[in-house]
Design an enzyme around this catalytic site. Structure first.
Site, PDB file in Angstrom:
ATOM      1  N   PHE A 144       0.858  -1.064  -0.122  1.00  0.00           N
ATOM      2  CA  PHE A 144      -0.027  -0.063   0.031  1.00  0.00           C
ATOM      3  C   PHE A 144       1.004   1.180  -0.081  1.00  0.00           C
ATOM      4  O   PHE A 144       1.658   1.455   1.076  1.00  0.00           O
ATOM      5  CB  PHE A 144      -0.876   0.055   1.317  1.00  0.00           C
ATOM      6  CG  PHE A 144      -1.831   1.190   0.949  1.00  0.00           C
ATOM      7  CD1 PHE A 144      -3.007   1.184   0.385  1.00  0.00           C
ATOM      8  CD2 PHE A 144      -1.462   2.416   1.583  1.00  0.00           C
ATOM      9  CE1 PHE A 144      -3.855   2.341   0.260  1.00  0.00           C
ATOM     10  CE2 PHE A 144      -2.341   3.515   1.479  1.00  0.00           C
ATOM     11  CZ  PHE A 144      -3.529   3.433   0.750  1.00  0.00           C
ATOM     12  N   ASP A 229       9.651   3.212   1.850  1.00  0.00           N
ATOM     13  CA  ASP A 229       8.299   3.889   2.057  1.00  0.00           C
ATOM     14  C   ASP A 229       8.164   3.759   3.632  1.00  0.00           C
ATOM     15  O   ASP A 229       7.345   2.869   4.273  1.00  0.00           O
ATOM     16  CB  ASP A 229       7.302   3.157   1.280  1.00  0.00           C
ATOM     17  CG  ASP A 229       5.919   4.123   1.541  1.00  0.00           C
ATOM     18  OD1 ASP A 229       6.019   4.851   2.502  1.00  0.00           O
ATOM     19  OD2 ASP A 229       4.714   4.258   1.057  1.00  0.00           O
ATOM     20  N   LYS A 258       3.076  11.523   6.669  1.00  0.00           N
ATOM     21  CA  LYS A 258       2.300  11.495   7.695  1.00  0.00           C
ATOM     22  C   LYS A 258       2.919  12.305   9.050  1.00  0.00           C
ATOM     23  O   LYS A 258       2.724  13.530   9.262  1.00  0.00           O
ATOM     24  CB  LYS A 258       1.941  10.044   8.201  1.00  0.00           C
ATOM     25  CG  LYS A 258       1.284   9.303   7.059  1.00  0.00           C
ATOM     26  CD  LYS A 258       0.897   8.027   7.750  1.00  0.00           C
ATOM     27  CE  LYS A 258       0.199   7.121   6.616  1.00  0.00           C
ATOM     28  NZ  LYS A 258      -1.272   7.569   6.188  1.00  0.00           N
TER      29      LYS A 258
HETATM   30  C1  LIG Z   1       3.018   3.016   3.508  1.00  0.00           C
HETATM   31  C2  LIG Z   1       2.252   4.290   3.058  1.00  0.00           C
HETATM   32  N1  LIG Z   1       2.505   4.817   1.813  1.00  0.00           N
HETATM   33  C3  LIG Z   1       1.950   5.992   1.344  1.00  0.00           C
HETATM   34  C4  LIG Z   1       0.595   6.249   1.899  1.00  0.00           C
HETATM   35  C5  LIG Z   1      -0.275   7.471   1.206  1.00  0.00           C
HETATM   36  O1  LIG Z   1      -0.227   8.558   2.029  1.00  0.00           O
HETATM   37  P1  LIG Z   1      -1.188   9.669   1.894  1.00  0.00           P
HETATM   38  O2  LIG Z   1      -2.594   8.954   2.283  1.00  0.00           O
HETATM   39  O3  LIG Z   1      -0.838  10.886   2.697  1.00  0.00           O
HETATM   40  O4  LIG Z   1      -1.297   9.975   0.361  1.00  0.00           O
HETATM   41  C6  LIG Z   1       0.147   5.734   3.067  1.00  0.00           C
HETATM   42  C7  LIG Z   1      -1.178   6.121   3.553  1.00  0.00           C
HETATM   43  O5  LIG Z   1      -1.654   5.226   4.641  1.00  0.00           O
HETATM   44  C8  LIG Z   1       0.840   4.728   3.700  1.00  0.00           C
HETATM   45  O6  LIG Z   1       0.679   3.832   4.752  1.00  0.00           O
END
Ligand SMILES: Cc1ncc(COP(=O)(O)O)c(C=O)c1O
Length: 403
Positions: A144, A229, A258
């Site tokens: 994700f 990530d 975040k």
């Molecule tokens: C591992 C990871 N990458 C990217 C994202 C995407 O972040 P955003 O919702 O701020 O676009 C999330 C969101 O939950 C995430 O958990």
């Protein structure tokens, strides 16, 4: 009109103008402080989600809000068309925290991922010598990374994908945790391996201990960028600044988001050395809001908090306690507990109902958690939570499981 009854008393909210993306719990927040949210009728809830780790340092952390208030009274946005006195110090501090020398600030997590993909592709053509348009990136099954068109193109979540094609090519997937499969997936045109060190939305899946070190070695051998990530796993959530540290791994590129915005502003970043991020030249990428003075001031404060290490320690110590308490429920409605620090994926016995139903029952008892998948609940409280509060939350969970 939606009537929210899960918490015991009915609250009517007119949400006809609110388009759907999430399926929210029936709680209407009016205020929040520390680890607690108060709803419009004054009921208090212990927040065990922390806005998917965006509120790691607590709701309205006073150190962060003081800086935000002061910055609101000076300058908030100039766009990258001009310099601001906040941007360069923020980038320098974040680069130092990461042990790298360049930072590109963006806003949402998905934007950081998109930016990381663009940087990897540009690095592939300019530095590695991959023919233009021929590169590929290896990702993990059940990943994700966000919700943009390119990112859902390499998701295997059918709900996220269905109806949104055509999809962006250039990605191939291998099973998370299987370094041999990643080795097989890499070819001469592979520019990057993109993984979450611990998969969050998949259910807080911790890989086998040799996975990330083997990926690191593989990427070095094959001249491929390792992109971590850490948008959900990073910034103290797992008891370390970065989850990769649990395995002594340093990626080539960090994707952060975040908690970087201190629970106040959307703030994300791509962090790498200049041999990588330096492939971007003026005009090749951009964002009107990325790195704005308000976000940069807040981001600098978040970095200063992380440099002190107190939240990493809290997460490690309290996380050990939380995991111990959760594991004691194994066989009493809990099937498995995974995670690190104050981050746990808890599989519940499907006979008790779906994870969503259990989260609704917990909300009635004043504890807010969210399901990740059918039978998995995520516990990820703000890192300011106390041991007593953790015990209280898990007592409520035990009572829900006992019916
Ligand atoms: C591992 C990871 N990458 C990217 C994202 C995407 O972040 P955003 O919702 O701020 O676009 C999330 C969101 O939950 C995430 O958990």
């Amino acid at each position: 009109m939606t009537t929210l009854e899960a918490t015991g008393a009915a609250i009517a909210i007119d949400d006809r103008c609110v388009a759907h993306n999430y399926a929210p719990l029936p709680v209407v927040a009016a205020s929040a402080e520390g680890a607690w949210i108060t709803d419009v009728e004054g009921r208090r809830y212990l927040d065990c989600l922390a806005a998917y780790s965006a509120v790691n340092f607590g709701h309205r952390n006073p150190e962060i809000t003081a800086v935000a208030h002061a910055q609101l009274d000076t300058v908030t946005l100039v766009s990258r068309a001009f310099h601001s006195e906040r941007l360069a110090p923020f980038c320098a501090a974040l680069a130092e925290l990461c042990g790298k020398d360049m930072v590109l600030p963006m806003n949402s997590g998905a934007e950081a991922v998109e930016t990381g993909i663009k940087v990897a592709r540009k690095w592939g053509t300019d530095v590695k010598g991959v023919p233009a348009g021929a590169s590929n990136i290896v990702v993990a099954d059940n990943n994700f990374h966000g919700r943009t068109t390119t990112i859902i193109s390499f998701s295997d979540d059918e709900t996220a994908r269905r109806g949104f094609g055509p999809y962006t090519p250039g990605f191939r997937a291998a099973p998370f945790g299987d370094a041999d499969a990643f080795a097989d997936a890499i070819d001469d045109n592979t520019v990057a391996v993109l993984v979450e060190p611990i998969q969050g939305e998949a259910g807080i899946i911790v890989p086998p201990d040799d996975f990330l070190p083997r990926l690191r070695a593989l990427c070095t051998q094959r001249n491929v960028l390792l992109i971590a990530d850490e948008i959900q796993s990073g910034l103290a959530r797992t008891g370390k600044t970065f989850a990769c540290e649990h395995w002594g791994v340093v990626p080539d590129v960090y994707l952060l988001g975040k908690a970087l915005g201190g629970g106040v502003m959307p703030l994300s970043a791509v962090v790498a050395d200049s041999e990588i991020l330096g492939v971007l030249h003026p005009g090749e990428h951009g964002s009107t809001f990325g790195g704005n003075p308000l976000a940069a001031a807040i981001g600098s404060t978040v970095v200063a908090i992380l440099q002190r290490g107190e939240f990493q320690c809290r997460s490690a110590q309290l996380g050990a306690h939380m995991h111990h308490r959760l594991r004691q429920l194994t066989g009493h409605g809990v099937v498995a507990v995974r995670g690190k620090g104050l981050w746990a994926g808890v599989d519940i016995d499907p006979a008790l109902g779906t994870a969503k139903q259990v989260s609704l029952r917990l909300a009635r008892r004043g504890v807010l958690v969210k399901d990740t998948h059918g039978s998995t609940l995520r516990f990820a409280p703000p890192l300011v939570i106390t041991e007593q509060e953790i015990d209280w939350a898990i007592d409520q969970f035990a009572a829900v499981l006992a019916g």
